[in-house]
Scaffold this motif. Structure first.
Motif, short mmCIF file in Angstrom:
data_model
loop_
_atom_site.label_atom_id
_atom_site.label_comp_id
_atom_site.label_asym_id
_atom_site.label_seq_id
_atom_site.Cartn_x
_atom_site.Cartn_y
_atom_site.Cartn_z
N UNK A 142 1.88 2.70 12.56
CA UNK A 142 2.56 3.52 11.55
C UNK A 142 3.05 2.58 10.45
N UNK A 143 2.69 2.92 9.21
CA UNK A 143 2.97 2.06 8.06
C UNK A 143 4.28 2.49 7.40
N UNK A 144 4.97 1.55 6.76
CA UNK A 144 6.28 1.83 6.15
C UNK A 144 6.21 2.97 5.15
N UNK A 145 5.14 3.04 4.34
CA UNK A 145 4.95 4.17 3.44
C UNK A 145 5.55 3.97 2.07
N UNK A 146 5.54 5.06 1.27
CA UNK A 146 5.84 4.96 -0.16
C UNK A 146 6.71 6.11 -0.66
N UNK A 147 7.51 5.83 -1.66
CA UNK A 147 8.11 6.84 -2.53
C UNK A 147 6.96 7.63 -3.14
N UNK A 148 7.03 8.96 -3.15
CA UNK A 148 5.85 9.76 -3.50
C UNK A 148 5.36 9.54 -4.93
N UNK A 149 6.23 9.16 -5.84
CA UNK A 149 5.79 8.90 -7.22
C UNK A 149 4.89 7.67 -7.25
#
Length: 495
Positions: A234-241
């Protein structure tokens, strides 16, 4: 055996699980409405229900695709920025989550503004009501017992990652958008929290990760619940913008990214923070080196959804399926010329710093206008609001000759053409229907070692589909845009 990337996108309108192959082709998607409850100034989400919906979407997308769960090599995520998802010491939700649409702290933010209380020199971010900082201060003042029981302050995607892995973690692009970090240090700063008298929260903030770090693995319990394979990274991910920028193929200074969805979001990547001024927000980009400058407010396609809901669905009458209804409306709008009769729509259902004292409404309405005239006015009013945000970016020196449009409006060719005519520049759309989810997949591909850097990944995984150029109507739209701003100025004086 083919390998795949799973993206989880927790937006304010929809929750999605999208499966991509390693070159960005969408294999399957499952989505459901996000259970946001809007009541007065409050905008909240039941966190347990949100996880249940997310888990069901994951399970459905695996079943729909027909793949084996072991073929998923990484799980990426993105979520709406800001808001506050609070846990107690037992890692249980502490009441309803508060979303970025929440306005309960608006008076507090206004008081800070009047008293010049801010931390912009550290955060490069103006304070606004939907951020964690004013939300936490409001809770401290109005719900002191709840405040005392806060153990963890998360963003929405951090909550979903916790449910997937059992590990608490924050992430830099999201934290910078929430105004929680010192942008120069890329770290939490107690001075920021002390400025707003919430210093007790310093120990409640989760450890920060870079967006492409693997922060944990799918637990056995979640594997049984969702059909995922235990141990999937599972990756840390991103702010959707930021995710939408990547999904739109933008990794440097070549284009504006425009999202026309619940929020009117206009952004551009810069090497520094100098262009941030006024209400322009500045957050870290995915690479941790560049910065994304954002001008935004809740003034976009949400207006069309409101209109359709009030005009059709709320009457309890049977209506066309959504796809057929949108097609009918677009065909009707396409038959009309640009508004020459002074019909304007003001897209301020949820307020905006573009026109702080003005609410939504139509002006210039006449007996001869049809529903298609009203919808075209909505399309135009939304485009004018995007142009106002773009002009604020331009005033700071951020100028581009291309805008890549995503969100609901990107599905309407007539609306895309209106955007090109109003902005006076080329507007492109992407082949992918889910640019935010694709951006998360790009990020996950990097984490999985598929590509060496973001530029290589977006070249391989993103593709433009259509382009729209300013046409013969653009000159009239420039006049109408000036008339729109004049109208706003006049209305401001009588509020």
């Amino acid at each position: 055996m083919n390998r795949y990337l799973l993206s989880i996108d927790n937006g304010l309108t929809e929750t999605k699980a999208v499966l991509f192959d390693l070159v960005g082709k969408e294999i399957a998607i499952s989505k459901a409405p996000t259970p946001v409850v809007n009541q007065g100034p409050r905008s909240e989400v039941d966190m347990d229900r949100q996880w249940d919906i997310t888990a069901n979407c994951i399970k459905a997308v695996i079943k729909q695709s027909g793949i084996q769960a072991g073929q998923i090599i990484a799980i990426g995520g993105s979520g709406h920025g800001a808001g506050a998802y609070l846990l107690d010491k037992a890692h249980k939700p502490l009441g309803m989550a508060i979303t970025s649409m929440d306005e309960r702290s608006a008076d507090l933010v206004e008081a800070w503004s009047q008293e010049s209380i801010h931390a912009c020199d550290l955060t490069c971010h103006p304070v606004w009501a939907g951020q964690a900082i004013p939300i936490l201060r409001w809770i401290k003042l109005n719900e002191p017992e709840r405040y005392k029981n806060i153990a963890h302050v998360l963003a929405v995607k951090d909550w979903i990652k916790f449910k997937l892995t059992g590990r608490l973690s924050g992430e830099l692009t999201d934290a910078s958008n929430s105004g929680l970090i010192n942008l120069a240090l890329k770290a939490y700063d107690p001075v920021i929290l002390e400025t707003f008298e919430i210093h007790e929260m310093m120990d409640c903030l989760p450890p920060l990760s870079h967006c492409d770090e693997i922060i944990g693995h799918v637990s056995q319990r979640v594997a049984e619940e969702t059909g995922l394979q235990e141990g999937t990274p599972v990756v840390a991910g991103l702010f959707d913008v930021v995710a939408c920028c990547l999904g739109s193929g933008i990794v440097n200074q070549e284009a504006f990214s425009m999202i026309a969805g619940t929020w009117n979001i206009n952004s551009a990547i810069e090497k520094g923070t100098e262009a941030c001024q006024g209400q322009t927000k500045c957050s870290l980009f995915a690479d941790g080196i560049q910065f994304i400058h954002v001008e935004s407010s809740a003034t976009s396609a949400v207006n069309l959804e409101w209109f359709i809901d009030r005009m059709f669905r709320s009457l309890g009458q049977k209506t066309l399926p959504p796809e057929e209804l949108y097609l009918l409306l677009n065909q009707g709008v396409d038959q009309l010329p640009p508004s020459e009769t002074g019909l304007f729509y003001l897209p301020f259902l949820h307020g905006s710093h573009l026109a702080p004292n003005i609410s939504a409404g139509f002006t210039g309405l006449k007996a001869g206008h049809s529903v298609f005239h009203l919808v075209r006015a909505i399309y135009e009013g939304v485009a004018y609001a995007h142009r106002m945000h773009i002009d604020l970016l331009r005033a700071g020196g951020v100028k581009r000759e291309l805008a890549v449009l995503s969100g609901g409006a990107a599905n309407s060719p007539v609306w895309c053409q209106i955007f090109a005519d109003v902005l006076g520049i080329k507007v492109a759309t992407m082949e992918a229907s889910q640019t935010g989810a694709l951006g998360s997949a790009v990020n996950a591909a990097l984490a999985a070692g598929i590509y060496a850097d973001y530029e290589e990944a977006v070249i391989a995984m993103t593709r433009q589909s259509s382009a729209f150029y300013p046409g013969p109507d653009s000159a009239l739209y420039q006049e109408n845009y000036l008339a729109f701003k004049t109208l706003l100025g006049a209305l401001e004086t009588i509020q």
